[in-house]
Design a protein around this motif. Sequence first.
Motif, mmCIF file in Angstrom:
data_model
loop_
_atom_site.group_PDB
_atom_site.id
_atom_site.type_symbol
_atom_site.label_atom_id
_atom_site.label_comp_id
_atom_site.label_asym_id
_atom_site.label_seq_id
_atom_site.Cartn_x
_atom_site.Cartn_y
_atom_site.Cartn_z
ATOM 1 N N VAL A 105 7.385 3.198 -7.933
ATOM 2 C CA VAL A 105 7.845 4.351 -9.024
ATOM 3 C C VAL A 105 7.114 5.724 -8.368
ATOM 4 O O VAL A 105 7.900 6.468 -8.716
ATOM 5 N N VAL A 106 5.868 5.686 -7.952
ATOM 6 C CA VAL A 106 5.312 6.985 -7.652
ATOM 7 C C VAL A 106 5.559 7.441 -6.285
ATOM 8 O O VAL A 106 5.977 8.713 -6.237
ATOM 9 N N THR A 164 0.768 -1.101 -0.050
ATOM 10 C CA THR A 164 -0.170 -0.030 -0.105
ATOM 11 C C THR A 164 0.819 1.342 -0.080
ATOM 12 O O THR A 164 1.915 1.186 0.075
ATOM 13 N N ASP A 165 0.127 2.339 -0.233
ATOM 14 C CA ASP A 165 1.000 3.455 -0.298
ATOM 15 C C ASP A 165 1.748 3.766 1.114
ATOM 16 O O ASP A 165 2.852 4.195 1.170
ATOM 17 N N GLU A 166 0.989 3.599 2.372
ATOM 18 C CA GLU A 166 1.722 3.655 3.483
ATOM 19 C C GLU A 166 2.670 2.242 3.923
ATOM 20 O O GLU A 166 3.726 2.599 4.476
ATOM 21 N N GLY A 167 2.424 1.114 3.429
ATOM 22 C CA GLY A 167 3.246 0.310 3.476
ATOM 23 C C GLY A 167 4.621 0.440 2.976
ATOM 24 O O GLY A 167 5.672 -0.260 3.443
ATOM 25 N N VAL A 168 5.027 1.182 1.893
ATOM 26 C CA VAL A 168 6.067 1.227 1.184
ATOM 27 C C VAL A 168 6.804 2.316 1.818
ATOM 28 O O VAL A 168 7.891 2.525 1.309
ATOM 29 N N VAL A 169 6.316 3.056 2.547
ATOM 30 C CA VAL A 169 7.039 4.314 2.940
ATOM 31 C C VAL A 169 8.366 4.243 3.767
ATOM 32 O O VAL A 169 9.373 4.719 3.492
ATOM 33 N N HIS A 216 1.160 -3.845 -9.651
ATOM 34 C CA HIS A 216 0.476 -2.554 -8.463
ATOM 35 C C HIS A 216 1.405 -2.218 -7.584
ATOM 36 O O HIS A 216 1.857 -0.936 -7.400
ATOM 37 N N LEU A 217 2.456 -2.995 -6.925
ATOM 38 C CA LEU A 217 3.526 -2.724 -6.273
ATOM 39 C C LEU A 217 4.439 -2.063 -6.890
ATOM 40 O O LEU A 217 4.866 -0.923 -6.203
#
Length: 388
Positions: A209-210, A126-131, A203-204
């Motif tokens: 990348v983003v 998730t966006d938070e999980g990759v921080v 998706h991951l």
Amino acid sequence: MGAEGLRVCVRKSGSGRVASPSITSNGLHPKIRNVDKNHKAAINKSKQQQVDRSRVKIGEQSGSTVKSGVMRGTDVNKGWVVAVVVGIHLAVLLPLLLHYTPTGNNGVFYYYYNRPGGEKHEFWSTDEGVVDLPITNHTHLTLIIHGFSESSHRPWIRRLSDALLSVGKEERVVVVVDYWDLHTINYLQMRHNARQVASLIAHLIDTLVVHKSLQLAHTHVIGFSMGGRISGMVGSKLTTGQLGRITALDPSYPILHPVDPSETLDQNDAQLVVVLRTSLVAYYNPPGHVDFYPNGGIVQPGCDVWFYPDIVQQSCSHFRAVKLGVEAVRRGQQQVFPSCGCDSWGSFANNSCDCLLTSNFDLTTYSSVGGPFYLTTNSDPPYTIPFD
């Protein structure tokens, strides 16, 4: 009292006269009475000894009976002990087996390593999980996708991860994909699940990348068996660009028709697609930019034992791909697995190929000369064989 009942002891006196017998109140002379008592005592003793011997025999027989009974009882007890131990093990193991049995409810898990021999870290896609992932725009990222019936706990995955993290001075991170929970013996369902796994991995990568400025040109996906097929689908599902490299280690191919081209690995899935073919599993896959055929790509040395059934030879040859992959990384600086660009295995084996075009199988570069390449390997490590 009759004469036959009177027993007397006659003796001579000192005067020569015959002494009259002494009669006791019970009608017996004292010595006769003593003899009688001694006789009776002897008889009683004899009887007692017989009784004692009988008791000893009975005791021995009963003892052996008791002993055999104890032994039988011991056997029974051992049986119960075994049953109890088995029961305890089942009580402990069954929940574990059920826990590790694919359910289809948990999806895909992701882990990363950022140093050789380091700890495995789990994270969410998730966006938070990759921080907190140690990934920047300078990171060389490698994703490893295991094969069918495998998981991220396979030893070869850890060996390959450590080898990749030991190469060069670049900032490297290895992400291991675990889709064990989506396994099923239902082929059609597994085919669907493979597409789902590919979508989640794509998706991951797009998320990295983003949110982490990951450079796709430095992103390498390595897949074994079904993981090789999934890696091709990952490349085709990305929305942020094209992968730098895909390496497919004996990738599988859909066995039921119709085959959707999006389910297969081909040259469009990454800037560089390298395929290592070691068994019939990868035989029907479309060509990549570079295709390596160790020993012809059908059966590997050491797997071609005459009494091995074909399925055993093929299984052995199939899993040889990951061993070659690990060695290629560990000894990559030594230019291992030199290969000849030839039209066919026959021309290479018969030395009719001029071998003007050469290459080396490795897992770290992002550019290579294209075409099919043939090579020979040993049956045991080290597998690489230098050119003569």
